[in-house]
Design a protein around this motif. Structure first.
Motif, short mmCIF file in Angstrom:
data_model
loop_
_atom_site.label_atom_id
_atom_site.label_comp_id
_atom_site.label_asym_id
_atom_site.label_seq_id
_atom_site.Cartn_x
_atom_site.Cartn_y
_atom_site.Cartn_z
N LYS A 41 0.82 -1.21 0.00
CA LYS A 41 0.00 0.00 0.00
C LYS A 41 0.86 1.27 0.00
CE LYS A 41 -4.01 2.09 0.57
NZ LYS A 41 -5.06 2.07 -0.45
N LEU A 42 2.00 1.23 0.74
CA LEU A 42 2.85 2.41 0.89
C LEU A 42 3.97 2.50 -0.15
CD1 LEU A 42 3.25 2.53 4.77
CD2 LEU A 42 1.63 3.81 3.33
N GLY A 43 4.15 1.46 -0.95
CA GLY A 43 5.22 1.47 -1.94
C GLY A 43 6.59 1.20 -1.36
N VAL A 44 6.63 0.46 -0.26
CA VAL A 44 7.89 0.08 0.38
C VAL A 44 8.29 -1.30 -0.13
CG1 VAL A 44 8.96 -0.53 2.59
CG2 VAL A 44 7.47 1.48 2.44
N PHE A 45 9.56 -1.47 -0.48
CA PHE A 45 10.07 -2.75 -0.94
C PHE A 45 10.48 -3.59 0.26
CE2 PHE A 45 10.75 0.11 -4.44
CZ PHE A 45 10.64 -0.64 -5.58
N ASP A 47 19.29 -2.07 -8.56
CA ASP A 47 19.01 -1.28 -9.76
C ASP A 47 17.85 -1.87 -10.56
OD1 ASP A 47 21.18 0.26 -9.03
OD2 ASP A 47 22.48 -0.47 -10.61
N SER A 48 17.88 -3.18 -10.77
CA SER A 48 16.81 -3.79 -11.56
C SER A 48 15.47 -3.78 -10.82
CB SER A 48 17.19 -5.23 -11.97
OG SER A 48 17.35 -6.04 -10.85
N LEU A 49 15.50 -3.84 -9.50
CA LEU A 49 14.26 -3.72 -8.73
C LEU A 49 13.64 -2.34 -8.92
CD1 LEU A 49 15.28 -5.41 -5.35
CD2 LEU A 49 13.67 -6.30 -7.04
N LEU A 50 14.48 -1.33 -8.94
CA LEU A 50 13.98 0.03 -9.13
C LEU A 50 13.45 0.24 -10.54
CD1 LEU A 50 16.74 1.97 -7.16
CD2 LEU A 50 14.35 1.63 -6.49
N VAL A 51 14.13 -0.32 -11.53
CA VAL A 51 13.68 -0.19 -12.92
C VAL A 51 12.35 -0.90 -13.11
CG1 VAL A 51 14.18 -0.88 -15.30
CG2 VAL A 51 15.96 0.15 -13.90
N SER A 52 12.22 -2.12 -12.56
CA SER A 52 10.98 -2.86 -12.73
C SER A 52 9.82 -2.20 -12.01
CB SER A 52 11.15 -4.31 -12.27
OG SER A 52 11.36 -4.39 -10.88
#
Length: 116
Positions: free
Chosen positions: A93-97, A108-113
């Motif tokens: 809900k908050l956009g926290v990974f 990096d790839s987590l942020l891109v996806s």
């Protein structure tokens, strides 16, 4: 490994992948254990080294607060453990990974996806 050593370990992984990462002060960190920057992207990380429990909502709440405090673009909880269902729901809900420390190598790839 102590919790402080775990924070240093997580920062070291990020530094090896091109991030400029540093641990924050032990008290008064406003919910961030690691502060990292790369290519103008700022992330805050709450590190949780747990041996007998799953990570709960408190970690999500803390790093979400840190995201606002530090004007970060993204917030992460990093752990060696699993996460409670409640923590997963709140993070979504908050956009926290919510990630395992093994995933720091592919931040990096987590942020891109997440951007697509």
């Amino acid at each position: 490994m102590s919790p402080i050593q775990y924070e240093q370990y997580c920062a070291k992984i990020l530094n090896h992948t091109g991030w400029r990462a540093r641990t924050t002060v032990a008290s008064g960190d406003q919910g961030a254990d690691v502060f990292a920057e790369k290519n103008g992207i700022i992330v805050v990380i709450q590190c949780k080294l747990y041996y007998s429990a799953n990570v709960g909502n408190k970690a999500v709440q803390e790093v979400y607060a840190a995201k606002g405090f530090y004007n970060a673009h993204k917030a992460f909880v990093v752990s060696n453990a699993s996460y409670t269902n409640s923590a997963c729901q709140l993070a979504s809900k908050l956009g926290v990974f919510l990630i395992h420390h093994d995933d720091l190598n592919r931040l990096d790839s987590l942020l891109v996806s997440s951007a697509s």
